[in-house]
Design an enzyme around this catalytic site. Structure first.
Site, PDB file in Angstrom:
ATOM      1  N   ASP A  51       0.841  -1.212   0.000  1.00  0.00           N
ATOM      2  CA  ASP A  51       0.000   0.000   0.000  1.00  0.00           C
ATOM      3  C   ASP A  51       0.875   1.261   0.000  1.00  0.00           C
ATOM      4  O   ASP A  51       0.364   2.378  -0.055  1.00  0.00           O
ATOM      5  CB  ASP A  51      -1.015  -0.004   1.153  1.00  0.00           C
ATOM      6  CG  ASP A  51      -0.367  -0.051   2.524  1.00  0.00           C
ATOM      7  OD1 ASP A  51       0.880  -0.094   2.613  1.00  0.00           O
ATOM      8  OD2 ASP A  51      -1.115  -0.051   3.525  1.00  0.00           O
ATOM      9  N   SER A  52       2.199   1.089  -0.008  1.00  0.00           N
ATOM     10  CA  SER A  52       3.117   2.222  -0.194  1.00  0.00           C
ATOM     11  C   SER A  52       2.841   2.910  -1.527  1.00  0.00           C
ATOM     12  O   SER A  52       3.214   4.067  -1.717  1.00  0.00           O
ATOM     13  CB  SER A  52       4.572   1.745  -0.147  1.00  0.00           C
ATOM     14  OG  SER A  52       4.778   0.675  -1.029  1.00  0.00           O
ATOM     15  N   ASP A  90      -0.974  -6.587   0.114  1.00  0.00           N
ATOM     16  CA  ASP A  90      -0.928  -5.792   1.342  1.00  0.00           C
ATOM     17  C   ASP A  90      -2.348  -5.330   1.684  1.00  0.00           C
ATOM     18  O   ASP A  90      -2.943  -4.538   0.938  1.00  0.00           O
ATOM     19  CB  ASP A  90      -0.024  -4.572   1.072  1.00  0.00           C
ATOM     20  CG  ASP A  90       0.557  -4.001   2.336  1.00  0.00           C
ATOM     21  OD1 ASP A  90       0.340  -4.572   3.411  1.00  0.00           O
ATOM     22  OD2 ASP A  90       1.255  -2.963   2.231  1.00  0.00           O
ATOM     23  N   LYS A 119      -0.582  -9.611   3.592  1.00  0.00           N
ATOM     24  CA  LYS A 119       0.211  -9.053   4.694  1.00  0.00           C
ATOM     25  C   LYS A 119      -0.708  -8.177   5.517  1.00  0.00           C
ATOM     26  O   LYS A 119      -1.461  -7.380   4.954  1.00  0.00           O
ATOM     27  CB  LYS A 119       1.382  -8.238   4.148  1.00  0.00           C
ATOM     28  CG  LYS A 119       2.157  -7.515   5.230  1.00  0.00           C
ATOM     29  CD  LYS A 119       3.438  -6.907   4.697  1.00  0.00           C
ATOM     30  CE  LYS A 119       3.293  -5.547   4.079  1.00  0.00           C
ATOM     31  NZ  LYS A 119       2.775  -4.490   4.969  1.00  0.00           N
ATOM     32  N   GLU A 121      -0.806  -5.625   9.081  1.00  0.00           N
ATOM     33  CA  GLU A 121      -0.023  -4.940  10.102  1.00  0.00           C
ATOM     34  C   GLU A 121      -0.633  -5.191  11.469  1.00  0.00           C
ATOM     35  O   GLU A 121      -1.855  -5.184  11.626  1.00  0.00           O
ATOM     36  CB  GLU A 121       0.003  -3.426   9.827  1.00  0.00           C
ATOM     37  CG  GLU A 121       0.770  -3.069   8.570  1.00  0.00           C
ATOM     38  CD  GLU A 121       0.931  -1.567   8.353  1.00  0.00           C
ATOM     39  OE1 GLU A 121       0.691  -0.780   9.297  1.00  0.00           O
ATOM     40  OE2 GLU A 121       1.295  -1.186   7.230  1.00  0.00           O
ATOM     41  N   GLU A 188       9.648  -4.189  10.340  1.00  0.00           N
ATOM     42  CA  GLU A 188       9.989  -2.876   9.777  1.00  0.00           C
ATOM     43  C   GLU A 188      10.469  -1.908  10.858  1.00  0.00           C
ATOM     44  O   GLU A 188       9.912  -1.852  11.966  1.00  0.00           O
ATOM     45  CB  GLU A 188       8.771  -2.255   9.057  1.00  0.00           C
ATOM     46  CG  GLU A 188       9.098  -0.842   8.565  1.00  0.00           C
ATOM     47  CD  GLU A 188       8.139  -0.241   7.541  1.00  0.00           C
ATOM     48  OE1 GLU A 188       7.136  -0.881   7.198  1.00  0.00           O
ATOM     49  OE2 GLU A 188       8.425   0.888   7.090  1.00  0.00           O
TER      50      GLU A 188
HETATM   51  O1  KIV Z   1       3.532  -1.082   1.594  1.00  0.00           O
HETATM   52  C1  KIV Z   1       4.718  -1.431   1.541  1.00  0.00           C
HETATM   53  O2  KIV Z   1       5.418  -1.263   0.538  1.00  0.00           O
HETATM   54  C2  KIV Z   1       5.276  -2.062   2.734  1.00  0.00           C
HETATM   55  C3  KIV Z   1       6.761  -2.073   2.825  1.00  0.00           C
HETATM   56  C4  KIV Z   1       7.196  -0.908   3.619  1.00  0.00           C
HETATM   57  C5  KIV Z   1       7.242  -3.330   3.373  1.00  0.00           C
HETATM   58  O3  KIV Z   1       4.563  -2.468   3.593  1.00  0.00           O
END
Ligand code: KIV
Length: 271
Positions: A51-52, A90, A119, A121, A188
């Protein structure tokens, strides 16, 4: 001496990653579209549709406004470009607030994309969600330490695990998430010492970003590592290419060529 590893020509699965624990380090990179996923294909074991992208590609100040639809759209594109890496989705902020919602969101992801894992968090407070997903055929990577989706609650980005209390809490999170069924941990922005300790204490692979050199693998955001995202550069990012500069150089040549009528020449014209 540089070590050249062979291109990855075999499909990487969750099992492949699990089997890497304590062995050859795992490489992971973000990708958001078919074009770059195609270039990364065969070069890294895992691709994270992170989600970056909300920051680097949409220009937002943080990741929080990324939506499930947006992430599914990008994951579908990545799936078209990459054949070999394990594709990790993500889960965006607000799509896994309880087990039912997490199952509903992740099931949709699995039905609509080729993602092979998600993934999420969160530490031990998310263990029941990790368990519900894992027990329903959805492989989970748990993301602990600096959690970008908590940036507003935490009042900024801060390296974790520097005090004994925080270190202990991170280790407890790691153990609880392993117990809940996470197949890997993403660590992270934490003290390298704590990340190394977690890596020793769990049987599942750990992938680090800003977590030192003692993890089972590393992940970077592709636009950071290739120098396309210039707004800021965290300390842990190593730039392997000066991408934005290279593009500007090419653009200047193009502009000069057009203005001086050097382009298109006969080689690039139809007779
Ligand atoms: O969203 C992303 O790219 C991430 C990285 C910082 C691992 O979670």
């Amino acid at each position: 001496m540089s070590i050249q590893s062979a291109p990855i020509q075999k499909k990487v699965t969750v099992k492949t990653i699990q089997a890497r624990k304590g062995k050859e380090p795992i490489t992971m990179l973000t990708a958001y579209d078919a074009l770059f996923a195609g270039i990364f294909d065969g070069e890294v074991e895992m691709i994270l549709v992170g989600d970056s992208l909300n920051m680097s590609f949409y220009g937002e100040a943080d990741t929080l406004s990324a939506t499930l639809e947006q992430m599914i759209y990008h994951t579908k594109a990545v799936c078209k470009g990459a054949k070999f890496p394990l594709i990790v989705f993500d889960m965006p902020f607000g799509t896994y607030t309880n087990s039912n919602q997490a199952l509903e969101s992740a099931t949709r992801v699995f039905k609509e994309t080729c993602a092979e894992a998600v993934k999420i968090e969160g530490g031990r407070e998310k263990a029941s969600i990790v368990k519900a997903l894992s027990e329903n055929g959805i492989a989970v990577i748990s993301h602990i330490g600096l959690k970008p989706q908590s940036v507003r609650a935490d009042g900024g980005y801060r390296v974790q695990g520097r005090s004994d209390e925080e270190a202990k809490s991170l280790i407890e999170d790691a153990l609880a998430l392993e117990e809940a069924g996470a197949f890997a941990l993403l660590l992270e922005g934490m003290s390298a010492k704590v990340a190394t300790e977690i890596t020793k204490r769990v049987k599942i692979p750990t992938i680090g970003i800003g977590a030192g050199n003692g993890t089972d693998g590393q992940v970077l955001v592709w636009s950071d590592m290739f120098g396309f995202f210039e707004a800021f550069k965290p300390k842990f990012v190593k730039r392997y290419l000066n991408g934005a500069e290279l593009i500007r150089k090419g653009l200047r040549e193009y502009r000069e060529d057009v203005k001086s009528r050097k382009f298109p020449d006969s080689e690039h014209s139809y007779q």
